[in-house]
Design a protein around this motif. Structure first.
Motif, PDB file in Angstrom:
ATOM      1  N   PRO A  12       0.821  -1.216   0.000  1.00  0.00           N
ATOM      2  CA  PRO A  12       0.000   0.000   0.000  1.00  0.00           C
ATOM      3  C   PRO A  12       0.856   1.267   0.000  1.00  0.00           C
ATOM      4  CG  PRO A  12      -0.884  -1.591   1.548  1.00  0.00           C
ATOM      5  CD  PRO A  12       0.445  -2.128   1.084  1.00  0.00           C
ATOM      6  N   GLY A  13       0.419   2.246  -0.796  1.00  0.00           N
ATOM      7  CA  GLY A  13       1.127   3.520  -0.867  1.00  0.00           C
ATOM      8  C   GLY A  13       2.308   3.528  -1.810  1.00  0.00           C
ATOM      9  N   THR A  14       2.432   2.488  -2.643  1.00  0.00           N
ATOM     10  CA  THR A  14       3.567   2.412  -3.574  1.00  0.00           C
ATOM     11  C   THR A  14       3.095   2.133  -4.993  1.00  0.00           C
ATOM     12  OG1 THR A  14       3.944   0.020  -3.350  1.00  0.00           O
ATOM     13  CG2 THR A  14       5.033   1.463  -1.740  1.00  0.00           C
ATOM     14  N   GLY A  15       4.031   2.305  -5.918  1.00  0.00           N
ATOM     15  CA  GLY A  15       3.808   1.967  -7.307  1.00  0.00           C
ATOM     16  C   GLY A  15       4.895   1.042  -7.803  1.00  0.00           C
ATOM     17  N   GLN A  16       4.598   0.358  -8.890  1.00  0.00           N
ATOM     18  CA  GLN A  16       5.567  -0.561  -9.484  1.00  0.00           C
ATOM     19  C   GLN A  16       5.313  -0.646 -10.978  1.00  0.00           C
ATOM     20  OE1 GLN A  16       5.989  -4.431  -7.556  1.00  0.00           O
ATOM     21  NE2 GLN A  16       6.061  -5.396  -9.545  1.00  0.00           N
ATOM     22  N   MET A  17       6.375  -0.710 -11.769  1.00  0.00           N
ATOM     23  CA  MET A  17       6.232  -0.888 -13.208  1.00  0.00           C
ATOM     24  C   MET A  17       5.963  -2.359 -13.479  1.00  0.00           C
ATOM     25  SD  MET A  17       7.650  -1.987 -16.299  1.00  0.00           S
ATOM     26  CE  MET A  17       9.367  -2.272 -15.974  1.00  0.00           C
ATOM     27  N   VAL A  18       4.946  -2.602 -14.314  1.00  0.00           N
ATOM     28  CA  VAL A  18       4.604  -3.955 -14.741  1.00  0.00           C
ATOM     29  C   VAL A  18       4.434  -3.933 -16.256  1.00  0.00           C
ATOM     30  CG1 VAL A  18       3.526  -4.579 -12.539  1.00  0.00           C
ATOM     31  CG2 VAL A  18       2.116  -3.597 -14.379  1.00  0.00           C
ATOM     32  N   GLY A  50      -1.346  10.048  -1.449  1.00  0.00           N
ATOM     33  CA  GLY A  50      -2.771   9.749  -1.594  1.00  0.00           C
ATOM     34  C   GLY A  50      -3.003   9.048  -2.922  1.00  0.00           C
ATOM     35  N   CYS A  51      -3.855   9.626  -3.765  1.00  0.00           N
ATOM     36  CA  CYS A  51      -4.144   9.063  -5.094  1.00  0.00           C
ATOM     37  C   CYS A  51      -3.358   9.764  -6.190  1.00  0.00           C
ATOM     38  CB  CYS A  51      -5.639   9.160  -5.388  1.00  0.00           C
ATOM     39  SG  CYS A  51      -6.626   8.032  -4.400  1.00  0.00           S
ATOM     40  N   VAL A  52      -2.255  10.403  -5.828  1.00  0.00           N
ATOM     41  CA  VAL A  52      -1.452  11.163  -6.786  1.00  0.00           C
ATOM     42  C   VAL A  52      -0.034  10.608  -6.835  1.00  0.00           C
ATOM     43  CG1 VAL A  52      -0.484  13.454  -7.289  1.00  0.00           C
ATOM     44  CG2 VAL A  52      -2.821  13.245  -6.404  1.00  0.00           C
ATOM     45  N   THR A  53       0.493  10.463  -8.061  1.00  0.00           N
ATOM     46  CA  THR A  53       1.911  10.149  -8.215  1.00  0.00           C
ATOM     47  C   THR A  53       2.591  11.384  -8.784  1.00  0.00           C
ATOM     48  OG1 THR A  53       3.551   8.604  -9.090  1.00  0.00           O
ATOM     49  CG2 THR A  53       1.703   9.117 -10.538  1.00  0.00           C
ATOM     50  N   VAL A  54       3.785  11.650  -8.283  1.00  0.00           N
ATOM     51  CA  VAL A  54       4.560  12.818  -8.707  1.00  0.00           C
ATOM     52  C   VAL A  54       5.691  12.332  -9.602  1.00  0.00           C
ATOM     53  CG1 VAL A  54       5.919  14.794  -7.949  1.00  0.00           C
ATOM     54  CG2 VAL A  54       3.990  13.991  -6.549  1.00  0.00           C
ATOM     55  N   CYS A  55       5.747  12.859 -10.831  1.00  0.00           N
ATOM     56  CA  CYS A  55       6.792  12.467 -11.769  1.00  0.00           C
ATOM     57  C   CYS A  55       8.166  12.678 -11.126  1.00  0.00           C
ATOM     58  CB  CYS A  55       6.666  13.286 -13.061  1.00  0.00           C
ATOM     59  SG  CYS A  55       7.994  12.961 -14.235  1.00  0.00           S
ATOM     60  N   PRO A  56       9.014  11.651 -11.148  1.00  0.00           N
ATOM     61  CA  PRO A  56      10.309  11.753 -10.486  1.00  0.00           C
ATOM     62  C   PRO A  56      11.290  12.701 -11.170  1.00  0.00           C
ATOM     63  CG  PRO A  56      10.174   9.664 -11.653  1.00  0.00           C
ATOM     64  CD  PRO A  56       8.818  10.316 -11.751  1.00  0.00           C
ATOM     65  N   TRP A  57      11.039  13.104 -12.406  1.00  0.00           N
ATOM     66  CA  TRP A  57      11.990  13.969 -13.104  1.00  0.00           C
ATOM     67  C   TRP A  57      11.644  15.452 -12.983  1.00  0.00           C
ATOM     68  CZ3 TRP A  57      12.885  11.159 -18.438  1.00  0.00           C
ATOM     69  CH2 TRP A  57      13.535   9.933 -18.208  1.00  0.00           C
ATOM     70  N   GLU A 114       2.133  16.080 -11.648  1.00  0.00           N
ATOM     71  CA  GLU A 114       1.312  15.252 -10.780  1.00  0.00           C
ATOM     72  C   GLU A 114       0.162  14.639 -11.572  1.00  0.00           C
ATOM     73  OE1 GLU A 114       0.147  17.715  -7.490  1.00  0.00           O
ATOM     74  OE2 GLU A 114       2.160  17.677  -6.652  1.00  0.00           O
ATOM     75  N   PHE A 115      -0.046  13.333 -11.368  1.00  0.00           N
ATOM     76  CA  PHE A 115      -1.093  12.597 -12.059  1.00  0.00           C
ATOM     77  C   PHE A 115      -1.968  11.873 -11.050  1.00  0.00           C
ATOM     78  CE2 PHE A 115       2.323  13.046 -15.085  1.00  0.00           C
ATOM     79  CZ  PHE A 115       1.666  13.329 -16.272  1.00  0.00           C
ATOM     80  N   ASP A 116      -3.277  11.902 -11.278  1.00  0.00           N
ATOM     81  CA  ASP A 116      -4.225  11.141 -10.480  1.00  0.00           C
ATOM     82  C   ASP A 116      -4.140   9.687 -10.936  1.00  0.00           C
ATOM     83  OD1 ASP A 116      -6.538   9.861  -9.471  1.00  0.00           O
ATOM     84  OD2 ASP A 116      -7.691  11.722  -9.549  1.00  0.00           O
ATOM     85  N   VAL A 117      -3.749   8.792 -10.038  1.00  0.00           N
ATOM     86  CA  VAL A 117      -3.570   7.394 -10.433  1.00  0.00           C
ATOM     87  C   VAL A 117      -4.900   6.691 -10.682  1.00  0.00           C
ATOM     88  CG1 VAL A 117      -1.356   7.238  -9.220  1.00  0.00           C
ATOM     89  CG2 VAL A 117      -3.442   6.422  -8.095  1.00  0.00           C
ATOM     90  N   THR A 118      -6.014   7.265 -10.232  1.00  0.00           N
ATOM     91  CA  THR A 118      -7.314   6.618 -10.414  1.00  0.00           C
ATOM     92  C   THR A 118      -7.861   6.788 -11.823  1.00  0.00           C
ATOM     93  OG1 THR A 118      -8.686   8.502  -9.709  1.00  0.00           O
ATOM     94  CG2 THR A 118      -7.865   7.010  -7.979  1.00  0.00           C
ATOM     95  N   ASN A 119      -7.382   7.818 -12.541  1.00  0.00           N
ATOM     96  CA  ASN A 119      -7.919   8.078 -13.889  1.00  0.00           C
ATOM     97  C   ASN A 119      -6.902   8.606 -14.897  1.00  0.00           C
ATOM     98  OD1 ASN A 119      -7.610  10.765 -13.153  1.00  0.00           O
ATOM     99  ND2 ASN A 119      -9.763  11.022 -12.634  1.00  0.00           N
ATOM    100  N   GLY A 120      -5.658   8.826 -14.471  1.00  0.00           N
ATOM    101  CA  GLY A 120      -4.608   9.282 -15.378  1.00  0.00           C
ATOM    102  C   GLY A 120      -4.597  10.771 -15.663  1.00  0.00           C
TER     103      GLY A 120
END
Length: 102
Positions: free
Chosen positions: A14-20, A57-64, A68-74
């Motif tokens: 929980p609270g993480t992302g991973q490339m698949v 929360g439901c936002v991922t922040v681009c590492p570069w 900011e993107f909402d992970v629930t809808n892009g």
């Protein structure tokens, strides 16, 4: 439409992302309090891996560059980004995380 197993639930805490990878596409898979979401992994600004971004929360922040993107809808929420990213339907079967590719 086809479903692709991309991970086990325990692979993405929980609270993480991973490339698949699903159907030869790089996808950023996120676990937000036990609910899984999937969006394109490449930031449209310059291709940064969104799966490696800080999750707030439901936002991922681009590492570069901090877009900011909402992970629930892009949806692009702020910063440089070049626009929204595609989101994907995710389902859990037993302990498997599956993504629908259309």
């Amino acid at each position: 439409m086809a479903w692709f197993k991309v991970a086990c639930v325990a692979d993405v805490p929980p609270g993480t992302g991973q490339m698949v990878i699903a159907d030869d596409e790089l996808i950023a898979l996120f676990n937000i309090d036990g609910t899984f979401y999937a969006i394109d992994d490449a930031c449209p600004h310059q291709g940064a891996p969104l799966s490696e971004g800080l999750v707030k929360g439901c936002v991922t922040v681009c590492p570069w560059h901090g877009a900011e993107f909402d992970v629930t809808n892009g949806r692009l929420l702020g910063g440089p980004g070049g626009g929204n990213v595609r989101s994907y339907t995710v389902k859990i079967e037993d302990d498997n995380v599956l993504i629908e590719m259309v």
